[in-house]
Design a protein around this motif. Structure first.
Motif, PDB file in Angstrom:
ATOM      1  N   TYR A   1     -12.236-125.221   7.691  1.00 45.68           N
ATOM      2  CA  TYR A   1     -12.281-123.985   8.474  1.00 45.68           C
ATOM      3  C   TYR A   1     -11.005-123.158   8.302  1.00 45.68           C
ATOM      4  O   TYR A   1     -11.010-121.953   8.554  1.00 45.68           O
ATOM      5  CB  TYR A   1     -12.519-124.303   9.953  1.00 45.68           C
ATOM      6  CG  TYR A   1     -13.955-124.635  10.277  1.00 45.68           C
ATOM      7  CD1 TYR A   1     -14.822-123.673  10.769  1.00 45.68           C
ATOM      8  CD2 TYR A   1     -14.452-125.917  10.069  1.00 45.68           C
ATOM      9  CE1 TYR A   1     -16.147-123.976  11.059  1.00 45.68           C
ATOM     10  CE2 TYR A   1     -15.778-126.228  10.349  1.00 45.68           C
ATOM     11  CZ  TYR A   1     -16.619-125.255  10.838  1.00 45.68           C
ATOM     12  OH  TYR A   1     -17.932-125.563  11.106  1.00 45.68           O
TER      13      TYR A   1
ATOM     14  N   SER B   1     -13.502-119.719   4.305  1.00 52.29           N
ATOM     15  CA  SER B   1     -14.513-119.584   3.248  1.00 52.29           C
ATOM     16  C   SER B   1     -15.773-120.347   3.616  1.00 52.29           C
ATOM     17  O   SER B   1     -15.719-121.568   3.842  1.00 52.29           O
ATOM     18  CB  SER B   1     -13.961-120.114   1.913  1.00 52.29           C
ATOM     19  OG  SER B   1     -14.994-120.270   0.966  1.00 52.29           O
ATOM     20  N   GLN B   2     -16.904-119.653   3.653  1.00 50.63           N
ATOM     21  CA  GLN B   2     -18.164-120.330   3.947  1.00 50.63           C
ATOM     22  C   GLN B   2     -18.500-121.347   2.855  1.00 50.63           C
ATOM     23  O   GLN B   2     -19.140-122.366   3.122  1.00 50.63           O
ATOM     24  CB  GLN B   2     -19.292-119.315   4.067  1.00 50.63           C
ATOM     25  CG  GLN B   2     -19.523-118.484   2.807  1.00 50.63           C
ATOM     26  CD  GLN B   2     -20.633-117.472   2.984  1.00 50.63           C
ATOM     27  OE1 GLN B   2     -21.431-117.582   3.895  1.00 50.63           O
ATOM     28  NE2 GLN B   2     -20.678-116.480   2.103  1.00 50.63           N
TER      29      GLN B   2
ATOM     30  N   SER C   1     -15.513-121.729  -3.843  1.00 47.89           N
ATOM     31  CA  SER C   1     -14.539-121.213  -2.879  1.00 47.89           C
ATOM     32  C   SER C   1     -13.266-120.734  -3.557  1.00 47.89           C
ATOM     33  O   SER C   1     -12.514-119.937  -2.995  1.00 47.89           O
ATOM     34  CB  SER C   1     -14.195-122.287  -1.828  1.00 47.89           C
ATOM     35  OG  SER C   1     -13.361-123.288  -2.374  1.00 47.89           O
TER      36      SER C   1
END
Length: 209
Positions: free
Chosen positions: A155, A159-160, A206
């Protein structure tokens, strides 16, 4: 280049699953680490110079390849594979927290995930104890703690891709542990590898997205 490499990774990963089904040792040895090599190549796409983040992600991916190779060997190298992946997760933590400069503690995530880790280890412990290897329960306990912590620190990246990738890694290893130490089931390896490749691919994304 991103799309071409993504397509190659997808095809290579699917081919590995077919090699498993066909029980082709040669193609399994080629495609399992080979797919990871393409994922490593993906991390360098479009980057002019390496950053702190990409360096540690690549180191983590390389240790993951080592873990893959250990787990493929005919002799039982589970502890060596576990150690390689443990180091890989530590590398990801270093990357996610940018050398601890972005270290965060979100109790809303850590507490439930910590409880899950304790529950899952307690669930596996009777089977681990039966293995007769004193290092195994300790190694698995450390591994569960580190991978849960890696997910919480994902978290920090915002970045998802890193967050979903870390979650997918957690799911993959939970399935692997269930199959390895609690109850074998025929399709376990397919679920493990699908979630594993997805995890590594998303963590690689990412870097560049």
């Amino acid at each position: 280049m991103i799309y071409w490499l993504s397509a190659i990774i997808f095809i290579s990963g699917i081919a590995y699953l077919f090699a498993v089904k066909a029980e082709s040792s040669f193609w399994k040895y080629v495609l399992k680490p080979g797919t990871m090599v393409f994922i490593i190549l993906l991390t360098s796409t479009g980057l002019e110079e390496p950053t702190f983040y990409i360096i540690w992600i690549i180191i983590g991916l390389l240790f993951s390849v080592g873990g893959d190779i250990f787990l493929m060997l005919p002799s039982n190298k589970f502890l060596q594979g576990l150690t390689s992946f443990l180091i890989a997760h530590i590398c990801y933590i270093v990357a996610f927290t940018n050398g601890l400069s972005h270290f965060t503690i979100d109790w809303r995530i850590i507490v439930p995930l910590g409880l899950f880790g304790v529950f899952y280890y307690s669930f596996l412990y009777p089977s681990l104890k039966k293995e007769g290897n004193l290092l195994l329960p300790i190694g698995v306990m450390m591994y569960i703690a580190v991978i849960c912590f890696m997910f919480t620190q994902s978290y920090s990246t915002g970045s998802q891709w890193a967050i979903i990738g870390s979650l997918s890694f957690l799911i993959s290893d939970a399935i692997l542990a269930y199959d390895q130490f609690h109850k074998r089931f025929r399709t376990a390896h397919y679920y493990v590898m699908i979630t594993y490749y997805l995890a590594q691919y998303l963590i690689a994304l990412s870097v560049i997205m």
